[in-house]
Design a protein around this motif. Structure first.
Motif, PDB file in Angstrom:
ATOM      1  N   ALA A 223      24.319  -0.799  -4.779  1.00 44.41           N
ATOM      2  CA  ALA A 223      22.881  -0.746  -5.490  1.00 44.41           C
ATOM      3  C   ALA A 223      21.876  -0.325  -4.306  1.00 44.41           C
ATOM      4  O   ALA A 223      21.772  -1.330  -3.469  1.00 44.41           O
ATOM      5  CB  ALA A 223      22.710  -2.147  -6.094  1.00 44.41           C
ATOM      6  N   GLU A 224      21.396   0.809  -4.449  1.00 42.64           N
ATOM      7  CA  GLU A 224      20.472   1.265  -3.531  1.00 42.64           C
ATOM      8  C   GLU A 224      18.991   1.616  -4.076  1.00 42.64           C
ATOM      9  O   GLU A 224      18.943   2.100  -5.448  1.00 42.64           O
ATOM     10  CB  GLU A 224      21.065   2.533  -2.945  1.00 42.64           C
ATOM     11  N   PRO A 225      17.882   1.334  -3.687  1.00 39.49           N
ATOM     12  CA  PRO A 225      16.712   1.490  -4.305  1.00 39.49           C
ATOM     13  C   PRO A 225      16.552   2.946  -4.355  1.00 39.49           C
ATOM     14  O   PRO A 225      16.915   4.002  -3.722  1.00 39.49           O
ATOM     15  CB  PRO A 225      15.809   0.912  -3.088  1.00 39.49           C
ATOM     16  N   TRP A 226      15.778   3.346  -5.475  1.00 40.39           N
ATOM     17  CA  TRP A 226      15.505   5.159  -5.787  1.00 40.39           C
ATOM     18  C   TRP A 226      14.574   5.284  -4.554  1.00 40.39           C
ATOM     19  O   TRP A 226      14.705   6.664  -4.032  1.00 40.39           O
ATOM     20  CB  TRP A 226      14.781   5.330  -6.936  1.00 40.39           C
ATOM     21  N   SER A 227      13.797   4.541  -3.690  1.00 39.09           N
ATOM     22  CA  SER A 227      13.185   4.868  -2.706  1.00 39.09           C
ATOM     23  C   SER A 227      13.299   3.977  -1.449  1.00 39.09           C
ATOM     24  O   SER A 227      13.465   2.804  -1.610  1.00 39.09           O
ATOM     25  CB  SER A 227      11.454   4.795  -2.836  1.00 39.09           C
ATOM     26  N   HIS A 228      13.509   4.551  -0.333  1.00 37.51           N
ATOM     27  CA  HIS A 228      13.768   3.679   0.724  1.00 37.51           C
ATOM     28  C   HIS A 228      12.594   2.830   1.050  1.00 37.51           C
ATOM     29  O   HIS A 228      11.384   3.149   0.869  1.00 37.51           O
ATOM     30  CB  HIS A 228      13.912   4.567   2.168  1.00 37.51           C
ATOM     31  N   PRO A 229      12.648   1.625   1.460  1.00 35.53           N
ATOM     32  CA  PRO A 229      11.901   0.634   1.647  1.00 35.53           C
ATOM     33  C   PRO A 229      10.506   0.761   2.626  1.00 35.53           C
ATOM     34  O   PRO A 229       9.425   0.452   2.656  1.00 35.53           O
ATOM     35  CB  PRO A 229      12.493  -0.708   2.383  1.00 35.53           C
ATOM     36  N   LEU A 230      10.916   1.775   3.443  1.00 32.95           N
ATOM     37  CA  LEU A 230      10.134   2.396   4.212  1.00 32.95           C
ATOM     38  C   LEU A 230       8.855   3.391   3.759  1.00 32.95           C
ATOM     39  O   LEU A 230       7.825   3.606   4.364  1.00 32.95           O
ATOM     40  CB  LEU A 230      10.629   2.956   5.732  1.00 32.95           C
ATOM     41  N   GLU A 231       9.444   3.776   2.947  1.00 33.96           N
ATOM     42  CA  GLU A 231       8.567   5.247   2.097  1.00 33.96           C
ATOM     43  C   GLU A 231       7.149   4.756   1.879  1.00 33.96           C
ATOM     44  O   GLU A 231       6.020   5.213   2.215  1.00 33.96           O
ATOM     45  CB  GLU A 231       9.178   5.601   0.954  1.00 33.96           C
ATOM     46  N   ALA A 232       6.988   3.486   1.146  1.00 33.60           N
ATOM     47  CA  ALA A 232       5.599   3.245   0.507  1.00 33.60           C
ATOM     48  C   ALA A 232       4.682   2.807   1.704  1.00 33.60           C
ATOM     49  O   ALA A 232       3.568   3.336   1.781  1.00 33.60           O
ATOM     50  CB  ALA A 232       5.730   2.234  -0.343  1.00 33.60           C
ATOM     51  N   PRO A 233       5.049   2.106   2.757  1.00 38.33           N
ATOM     52  CA  PRO A 233       4.354   1.554   3.854  1.00 38.33           C
ATOM     53  C   PRO A 233       3.835   2.923   4.784  1.00 38.33           C
ATOM     54  O   PRO A 233       2.851   3.042   5.180  1.00 38.33           O
ATOM     55  CB  PRO A 233       4.993   0.710   4.754  1.00 38.33           C
ATOM     56  N   LEU A 234       4.783   3.827   4.776  1.00 41.10           N
ATOM     57  CA  LEU A 234       4.426   5.139   5.654  1.00 41.10           C
ATOM     58  C   LEU A 234       3.558   6.058   4.915  1.00 41.10           C
ATOM     59  O   LEU A 234       2.724   6.593   5.637  1.00 41.10           O
ATOM     60  CB  LEU A 234       5.899   5.862   5.769  1.00 41.10           C
ATOM     61  N   ARG A 235       3.753   6.080   3.651  1.00 41.46           N
ATOM     62  CA  ARG A 235       3.024   7.026   2.953  1.00 41.46           C
ATOM     63  C   ARG A 235       1.403   6.347   2.801  1.00 41.46           C
ATOM     64  O   ARG A 235       0.453   7.190   2.837  1.00 41.46           O
ATOM     65  CB  ARG A 235       3.312   6.898   1.436  1.00 41.46           C
ATOM     66  N   ALA A 236       1.225   5.038   2.988  1.00 40.34           N
ATOM     67  CA  ALA A 236      -0.019   4.671   3.095  1.00 40.34           C
ATOM     68  C   ALA A 236      -0.670   4.832   4.303  1.00 40.34           C
ATOM     69  O   ALA A 236      -1.908   4.746   4.702  1.00 40.34           O
ATOM     70  CB  ALA A 236       0.061   2.895   2.845  1.00 40.34           C
ATOM     71  N   LEU A 237       0.108   5.268   5.269  1.00 40.04           N
ATOM     72  CA  LEU A 237      -0.522   5.879   6.766  1.00 40.04           C
ATOM     73  C   LEU A 237      -0.955   7.185   6.777  1.00 40.04           C
ATOM     74  O   LEU A 237      -1.432   7.733   7.546  1.00 40.04           O
ATOM     75  CB  LEU A 237       0.522   5.610   7.763  1.00 40.04           C
ATOM     76  N   ASP A 238      -0.740   7.823   5.526  1.00 40.21           N
ATOM     77  CA  ASP A 238      -1.185   9.221   5.404  1.00 40.21           C
ATOM     78  C   ASP A 238      -0.477   9.860   6.533  1.00 40.21           C
ATOM     79  O   ASP A 238      -1.354  10.962   7.048  1.00 40.21           O
ATOM     80  CB  ASP A 238      -2.709   9.394   5.310  1.00 40.21           C
ATOM     81  N   ALA A 251      16.172   7.160   9.421  1.00 40.60           N
ATOM     82  CA  ALA A 251      16.404   5.759   8.982  1.00 40.60           C
ATOM     83  C   ALA A 251      17.635   5.864   8.119  1.00 40.60           C
ATOM     84  O   ALA A 251      18.487   4.946   8.059  1.00 40.60           O
ATOM     85  CB  ALA A 251      14.999   5.125   8.232  1.00 40.60           C
ATOM     86  N   HIS A 252      17.911   6.975   7.272  1.00 41.44           N
ATOM     87  CA  HIS A 252      18.820   7.004   6.372  1.00 41.44           C
ATOM     88  C   HIS A 252      20.049   7.285   7.399  1.00 41.44           C
ATOM     89  O   HIS A 252      21.188   6.589   6.966  1.00 41.44           O
ATOM     90  CB  HIS A 252      18.850   7.963   5.194  1.00 41.44           C
TER      91      HIS A 252
END
Length: 496
Positions: A223-238, A251-252
């Motif tokens: 069971a893997e997430p559709w998005s990597h857990p790092l993706e959201a916090p990284l996108r918040a950094l623009d 990371a992958h």
């Protein structure tokens, strides 16, 4: 044009011909155009569009089983979720074609039916059947790059069970999914439990009356997430897209390498981790050991990804179920199992795998002699002993296909540059004196990887040796340093 034979009078010539417009062929075209812009090349594909597997596979829910940050190319950032749908992947490939002006080089509906090498002329001569024109033409090339993967796109693997002709419902293979097939309110039995079944079942479960996964033996699921857990916090950094791509790609890669390491060094720990994933998402009375605990070690066959555990959710919600049994026979209303149980079905989906077919099934000849690939060994998993000016791209089983495709493209381009620098027109792998008597081993060691589609095909695949450079199917963690270090003047490569 000769109207009697349907063949053209003069053969069109290219410096390079790429066979296959899937992810390997498009990647090879990008590398050739970038490294050798003055050269003439073409990409031939038997199908009517680009994508390879992603053109063929149009069943409900079709998606990647690898993350797109590593399945995507190293030269083009991926901007979506880690797990992507077939449509999203085709859109990404289309962008590569458009952005790099590759479309004029690609010819669809061109099926290679024969390939002949002449050492005297230093070229390949290909017979090519053109679908739209309904004729056969001759095309020649200085080098041939086989990027057709290992799928037989024409026919999926479907075992024949007794009584299939008596079944009143519809039998469908995912590789040939009818676009007008409506499963709404139908009882669907999916035979198989690999990545395709794991994709199909959640996609069908909401509309079908019920979906049953019928498996002869279990498969490991992760069971893997559709998005990597790092993706959201990284996108918040623009961050710039190429930074995002590189960070998530690394990371992958690191995660995949750790899982592969555990599969060899701590297989029982990895087994328990995967089983606990399933238990935590399924009802307490579900027999996880019976249905999700294979006899083989993790990654001796593929570990199928289930995004956010969607397969487990469908089972836990009662829309899908799992039966582990063997088929005795079909009858007019469904499938009778060896246990005596009967599965009622309106539609049976044979997600029973595919047939392997290397090099598009093309018959090869070298200086007039037919090439028997079963008697030849691979050179580093990208050339074949004694076959001149032919390279091929095959990816990994345990890591994303494209990670290896990028490595192969780099090495092939370095070999081509070496030939041009030294005025060479022919290269072929040849056994060294120290390789005399080297055993010719099966294409795949079953203790390493023993998926059914591999074991069924071993008898007609090329071989490997017991030493470098005549081996293949290493892990990315090894090859990411080995292949870039290979020098074009490798003593196992013979130039003329």
């Amino acid at each position: 044009m000769d109207t009697q034979t349907g063949r053209q009078d003069a053969a069109e010539h290219f410096d390079f011909l790429i066979i296959g417009a899937g992810i390997s062929g498009i990647g090879a075209a990008w590398h050739l155009r970038r490294r050798f812009p003055a050269s003439r090349f073409a990409v031939l594909d038997a199908m009517d569009g680009f994508g390879g597997t992603w053109w063929t596979h149009r069943y409900p829910g079709a998606r990647s089983d690898s993350d797109l940050y590593t399945y995507g190319y190293g030269f083009k950032p991926w901007r979506g979720r880690s797990i992507a749908t077939a449509e999203e992947i085709r859109r990404y490939l289309g962008e590569v074609i458009e952005e790099n002006e590759l479309a004029p080089h690609i010819r669809y509906g061109h099926k290679v039916t024969a390939a002949d090498w002449s050492s005297q002329q230093r070229r390949w001569t290909l017979e090519v059947a053109r679908k739209a024109a309904g004729d056969t033409v001759t095309i020649t090339a200085g080098m041939l790059w086989m990027c057709s993967g290992y799928y037989d796109h024409g026919k999926g693997h479907t075992p024949q069970w007794p009584g299939m002709q008596d079944f009143k419902g519809q039998v469908v293979h995912p590789q040939h999914w009818p676009q007008d097939l409506d499963c709404t309110g139908k009882r669907v039995v999916v035979i198989g439990s690999g990545a395709t079944a794991a994709t199909l079942i959640p996609a069908l479960a909401d509309d079908a009356a019920h979906v049953t996964m019928l498996q002869r033996s279990p498969t490991f699921f992760s069971a893997e997430p559709w998005s990597h857990p790092l993706e959201a916090p990284l996108r918040a950094l623009d961050l710039p897209e190429d930074w995002m791509h590189e960070i998530l790609r690394r990371a992958h890669i690191a995660k995949s390498a750790e899982v592969v390491r555990m599969s060899f060094e701590q297989p029982e720990d990895l087994r328990q981790f995967l089983l606990e994933q399933a238990r935590s998402r399924l009802p307490g009375d579900f027999d996880v050991d019976k249905h999700f605990n294979p006899r083989y070690r993790p990654w001796q066959q593929r570990v199928a990804v289930v995004p956010d555990g969607d397969l487990f959710t469908a089972i836990g919600g009662g829309k899908a179920s799992v039966v582990t049994d063997t088929i005795e026979c079909f009858d007019d209303t469904g499938i009778r199992l060896s246990s005596g149980e009967h599965l009622d079905a309106d539609i049976v989906v044979t997600a029973t795998g595919f047939n392997m077919r290397f090099f598009g099934g093309v018959p090869f000849r070298v200086d007039g002699a037919p090439v028997d690939f079963t008697q030849r060994v691979t050179y580093r998993g990208l050339m074949i002993e004694g076959v001149p000016n032919m390279v091929y791209t095959l990816g990994y089983f345990r890591a994303s296909w494209t990670l290896r495709s990028d490595l192969v493209c780099d090495l092939v381009c370095r070999v081509i540059a070496h030939m041009r620098q030294h005025g060479l027109t022919m290269v072929e792998p040849a056994l060294r004196a120290s390789d005399a008597g080297m055993p010719r081993l099966p294409w795949m060691d079953a203790t390493n990887f023993n998926a059914g589609y591999v074991m069924r095909a071993q008898h007609h695949l090329f071989r490997q040796g017991d030493r470098a450079p005549w081996t293949h199917q290493m892990e990315y963690a090894e090859e990411r340093s080995i292949l870039p270090a290979v020098q074009p003047d490798d003593e196992a490569l013979r130039y003329r």
